[in-house]
Design an enzyme around this catalytic site. Structure first.
Site, short mmCIF file in Angstrom:
data_model
loop_
_atom_site.label_atom_id
_atom_site.label_comp_id
_atom_site.label_asym_id
_atom_site.label_seq_id
_atom_site.Cartn_x
_atom_site.Cartn_y
_atom_site.Cartn_z
N ASP A 130 0.83 -1.19 0.05
CA ASP A 130 0.00 -0.14 -0.13
C ASP A 130 0.74 1.37 0.13
O ASP A 130 1.99 1.21 0.37
CB ASP A 130 -0.94 -0.03 1.14
CG ASP A 130 -0.21 -0.66 2.40
OD1 ASP A 130 0.86 -0.16 2.78
OD2 ASP A 130 -1.16 -1.39 3.27
N ASP A 173 9.84 4.02 13.15
CA ASP A 173 10.57 3.16 13.87
C ASP A 173 12.08 2.83 13.36
O ASP A 173 13.01 2.99 13.77
CB ASP A 173 9.84 1.82 14.09
CG ASP A 173 9.19 1.26 12.54
OD1 ASP A 173 9.30 1.79 11.59
OD2 ASP A 173 8.47 0.27 12.83
N ASP A 204 1.47 5.01 1.42
CA ASP A 204 1.04 6.05 2.52
C ASP A 204 1.44 7.26 2.30
O ASP A 204 2.60 7.58 1.60
CB ASP A 204 1.48 5.61 3.81
CG ASP A 204 1.02 4.26 4.21
OD1 ASP A 204 -0.17 3.95 3.84
OD2 ASP A 204 1.61 3.51 5.27
P1 ATP Z 1 4.54 -3.46 5.55
O1 ATP Z 1 3.42 -2.54 5.19
O2 ATP Z 1 5.51 -4.04 4.70
O3 ATP Z 1 4.10 -4.43 6.57
P2 ATP Z 1 5.33 -0.98 6.74
O4 ATP Z 1 6.70 -0.46 7.28
O5 ATP Z 1 4.70 -0.14 5.69
O6 ATP Z 1 5.56 -2.47 6.43
P3 ATP Z 1 3.08 -0.34 8.37
O7 ATP Z 1 2.43 -1.18 9.58
O8 ATP Z 1 2.18 -0.24 7.08
O9 ATP Z 1 4.38 -0.89 8.11
O10 ATP Z 1 3.51 1.20 8.73
C1 ATP Z 1 3.81 2.05 8.06
C2 ATP Z 1 5.09 3.33 8.56
O11 ATP Z 1 4.59 3.49 9.92
C3 ATP Z 1 6.10 2.50 8.78
O12 ATP Z 1 7.01 2.44 7.64
C4 ATP Z 1 6.88 3.40 9.82
O13 ATP Z 1 7.37 4.42 9.33
C5 ATP Z 1 5.61 3.89 10.85
N1 ATP Z 1 5.35 2.67 11.93
C6 ATP Z 1 4.56 1.73 11.85
N2 ATP Z 1 4.47 1.08 12.95
C7 ATP Z 1 5.52 1.64 13.83
C8 ATP Z 1 5.55 1.91 15.34
N3 ATP Z 1 5.03 0.55 15.89
N4 ATP Z 1 6.55 2.81 15.76
C9 ATP Z 1 7.03 3.61 15.01
N5 ATP Z 1 6.81 3.73 13.59
C10 ATP Z 1 5.93 2.99 13.06
MG MG Z 2 2.68 -0.23 4.96
#
Ligand code: ATP
Ligand code: MG
Length: 456
Positions: free
Chosen positions: A65, A144, A67
């Protein structure tokens, strides 16, 4: 938006990676995400693609996705898009909806605005809890991992990097932003995210990011079971289950996520249970790679099988009758696991059925064979039996027999007739398919069928 006072210790100066120096192109991006970026810019706002999408595209992956981060408030975003709805209470997010695709638009956020429960006060000491907006620099450092904090802009098609994430992505390293121990204490689920993202991206985990994890793993007990369940599904149903499992082991996270399985694996000296579990995860990964459906019930049957076997052995050693011991072991293992990661009944019941059907594969009487073949959980239970071959070839004969049976037209016809008859008779007949193996309480529970189309 806010008056940003750069503190080089937390927010180093921005590094701009120009268009020609990085691998991102608009062709790889969601057209809808780009539409959102352009519309926000026309509205006079700053807008960036951020997070997993930028990271995945930089390593040649396909993002799940897209963002967007912006300095527009959710209300300002809503005013720009007809197809926009605001979600979230504590921190409001805008969802811009294009058919089945949702572009999540988040206002730059300062630390304390999300899941970590951190509270901040403003100059007057007032608690800022609901919407803690910040600058792009604030937004970057509250994320993170450095790899997750890269911002792509359509202004000049550059990538903005406030935390050294670009170099880390190039080096394929996962590194927490800030002091690792502090960041894990703020939100222990970040430890699981480290394992999952390292597995998914094939990254190493930077030494300082990995080091505190074993000692802090117990903090996961404070995370909500519902969130841990979601995270478990992401760990094991996203195509990188085997690698995720190995990272969990290496980081000492297994006892925190699957306590009884960790215990069972530790006491299984032959390593047979671990071999089977890993093979089950590899099979899951292969199914994901082939776009075949995967089910949480089967996954949990694999993950908790070592715990089930251990509990069953303990009960039998106490002299509990085998059939009763199976039922109790299944109940006990589910109950204990639910305290850690939530496990909705629509998954735990079929999981238990997969286990409890295993002894029935030794039966050869024609009527019982047809009944088992007609069982709604037959296919999953048979796949599970086949998986058990990895641990022991004691079941080789059963697997061969049931493979034959499934190819036998007479048996398939008989089974499908049984199924039709049973569904015509209603739920009572379904309970009967138990062959009296299980007590009445289980029969009653089995009436709850899984959602239509639930994969085996
Ligand atoms: P994927 O979508 O592949 O699972 P992602 O990194 O996009 O990985 P998401 O859960 O969609 O994970 O989160 C989007 C963004 O929000 C992350 O890339 C990160 O920048 C931030 N984020 C998510 N969870 C946390 C957390 N627990 N603490 C701090 N920042 C976070
Ligand atoms: Mg994501």
């Amino acid at each position: 938006m806010t008056d940003f006072q750069p503190d080089p210790a937390i927010a180093p100066a921005v590094q701009v990676i120009p268009r020609e120096a990085h691998a991102l192109s608009r062709k790889q991006m969601s057209q809808n995400a780009l539409r959102v970026l352009y519309r926000l810019r026309e509205g006079g706002f700053a807008a960036y693609l951020v997070g997993g999408a930028v990271r995945d595209l930089l390593v040649g992956g396909a993002p799940k996705d897209f963002d967007v981060a912006t300095d527009a408030t959710p209300e300002q975003v809503k005013a720009l898009f007809r197809n926009c709805r605001l979600i979230g209470r504590r921190f409001r997010l805008a969802h811009v909806v294009y058919g089945r695709e949702i572009i999540e638009v988040a206002t730059f956020r300062a630390n304390g605005g999300d899941d970590d429960g951190d509270r901040q006060t403003d100059d007057g000491g007032r608690l800022l809890r609901d919407n803690i907006y910040g600058s792009i620099e604030d937004d970057a450092v509250r994320r993170d991992f450095t790899a997750n904090a890269l911002y792509y802009t359509i202004e000049d098609f550059s990538v903005r990097d406030y935390v050294g994430g670009y170099a880390d992505v190039q080096a394929r390293v996962l590194r927490l932003i800030g002091d690792p121990e502090t960041r894990y204490r703020e939100d222990p689920v970040r430890m699981l995210r480290a394992a999952r993202l390292a597995a998914k991206l094939g990254f190493t985990i930077e030494a300082g990011t990995a080091a505190p994890v074993p000692a802090l793993a117990h903090l996961l007990a404070e995370a909500s079971p519902a969130r841990l369940f979601e995270e478990t599904l992401k760990l094991f149903l996203s195509g990188h289950a085997a690698a995720s499992f190995e990272w969990l082991e290496q980081l000492g996270l297994l006892p925190a996520l699957l306590p009884e399985t960790a215990q069972a694996l530790a006491s299984n000296k032959s390593g047979a249970l671990r071999r089977m579990l890993l093979q089950g995860l590899r099979n899951t990964d292969a199914r994901v790679a082939n776009d075949e459906p995967v089910s949480p019930a089967f996954l949990y049957a694999v993950l908790l099988w070592p715990a089930y076997c251990r509990t069953l052995a303990l009960l039998q050693a106490q002299g509990v009758h085998p059939v009763e011991a199976q039922r109790r072991a299944a109940d006990r293992v589910s109950l204990h696991q639910v305290g850690r990661t939530a496990l909705p009944r629509r998954f735990s019941l079929p999981m238990q059925e997969i286990w409890l059907l295993q002894p029935r594969f030794t039966q050869r009487q024609r009527k019982r064979v047809y009944r088992l073949l007609a069982h709604p959980r037959f296919r999953a239970a048979f796949d599970f039996l086949a998986l058990r071959l990895t641990a022991s070839d004691a079941h080789a004969e059963d697997v061969a027999f049931w493979r034959e049976v499934q190819l036998d037209p007479a048996a398939t016809v008989a089974a499908s007739e049984l199924r039709t008859a049973e569904s015509a008779e209603g739920d009572d007949a379904e309970g009967e398919a138990n062959d009296g193996d299980a007590p009445a309480s289980r029969k009653r529970r089995r009436r709850r069928r899984p959602p239509a189309g639930a994969p085996a």
